[in-house]
Design a protein around this motif. Structure first.
Motif, short mmCIF file in Angstrom:
data_model
loop_
_atom_site.label_atom_id
_atom_site.label_comp_id
_atom_site.label_asym_id
_atom_site.label_seq_id
_atom_site.Cartn_x
_atom_site.Cartn_y
_atom_site.Cartn_z
N SER A 144 -3.04 13.22 2.77
CA SER A 144 -3.60 11.91 2.42
C SER A 144 -2.45 10.96 2.11
O SER A 144 -1.40 11.38 1.64
CB SER A 144 -4.55 12.03 1.21
OG SER A 144 -3.84 12.49 0.07
N ARG A 145 -2.66 9.69 2.42
CA ARG A 145 -1.62 8.70 2.21
C ARG A 145 -1.96 7.82 1.02
O ARG A 145 -3.12 7.57 0.76
CB ARG A 145 -1.42 7.83 3.45
CG ARG A 145 -0.77 8.59 4.58
CD ARG A 145 -0.43 7.71 5.76
NE ARG A 145 0.61 6.75 5.52
CZ ARG A 145 1.91 7.01 5.48
NH1 ARG A 145 2.33 8.22 5.63
NH2 ARG A 145 2.79 6.04 5.31
N MET A 146 -0.92 7.35 0.34
CA MET A 146 -1.10 6.38 -0.72
C MET A 146 -0.06 5.30 -0.56
O MET A 146 1.02 5.54 -0.02
CB MET A 146 -1.04 7.04 -2.09
CG MET A 146 0.27 7.70 -2.41
SD MET A 146 0.23 8.64 -3.95
CE MET A 146 -0.29 7.45 -5.13
N ARG A 147 -0.40 4.10 -1.00
CA ARG A 147 0.54 2.98 -0.92
C ARG A 147 0.45 2.18 -2.20
O ARG A 147 -0.54 2.22 -2.91
CB ARG A 147 0.26 2.11 0.30
CG ARG A 147 -1.03 1.34 0.22
CD ARG A 147 -1.19 0.41 1.43
NE ARG A 147 -2.48 -0.23 1.43
CZ ARG A 147 -2.77 -1.36 0.80
NH1 ARG A 147 -1.83 -2.01 0.14
NH2 ARG A 147 -3.97 -1.89 0.85
N ALA A 148 1.51 1.43 -2.46
CA ALA A 148 1.54 0.55 -3.63
C ALA A 148 0.80 -0.74 -3.29
O ALA A 148 0.78 -1.17 -2.15
CB ALA A 148 2.98 0.25 -4.02
N ARG A 149 0.23 -1.33 -4.32
CA ARG A 149 -0.47 -2.61 -4.14
C ARG A 149 0.47 -3.68 -3.74
O ARG A 149 1.57 -3.77 -4.05
CB ARG A 149 -1.12 -3.05 -5.44
CG ARG A 149 -2.22 -2.18 -5.86
CD ARG A 149 -2.75 -2.63 -7.19
NE ARG A 149 -3.13 -1.36 -7.80
CZ ARG A 149 -3.76 -1.22 -8.89
NH1 ARG A 149 -4.09 -2.25 -9.55
NH2 ARG A 149 -4.11 -0.06 -9.34
#
Length: 92
Positions: A87-92
């Motif tokens: 799963s990928r996550m990114r900063a706002r």
């Protein structure tokens, strides 16, 4: 893609040792984008978007760095990261 704060993303990357792995060469960087730094504080620097790659060529993170003419890194932070569960996550 999950969205999180930059602080949480930085903590995850620190826990995974991404910077240490980049420094040791076990993770490599590919320049995805390069432009002169626009912030006057980094005059003469180069703003880079880097793909962080595993030894088998998998893109696991994206990083933003500003490199100065002497090779020093004036600014560096993750933009996104792929967790071990893919799963990928990114900063706002």
């Amino acid at each position: 893609m999950d969205v999180t704060t930059l602080q949480e993303l930085e903590q995850l990357c620190e826990a995974e040792g991404i910077q240490a792995k980049r420094a040791s060469g076990t993770r490599t960087d590919i320049i995805a984008y390069s432009a002169p730094a626009r912030n006057p504080a980094y005059a003469g620097g180069e703003s880079l978007i880097l793909k962080v790659m595993t030894p088998n060529g998998q893109h696991i993170a994206t990083w933003h760095e500003i490199r100065m003419p002497d090779g020093s890194i004036a600014h560096s932070h993750p933009k996104d990261y792929t967790r071990r569960d893919c799963s990928r996550m990114r900063a706002r």
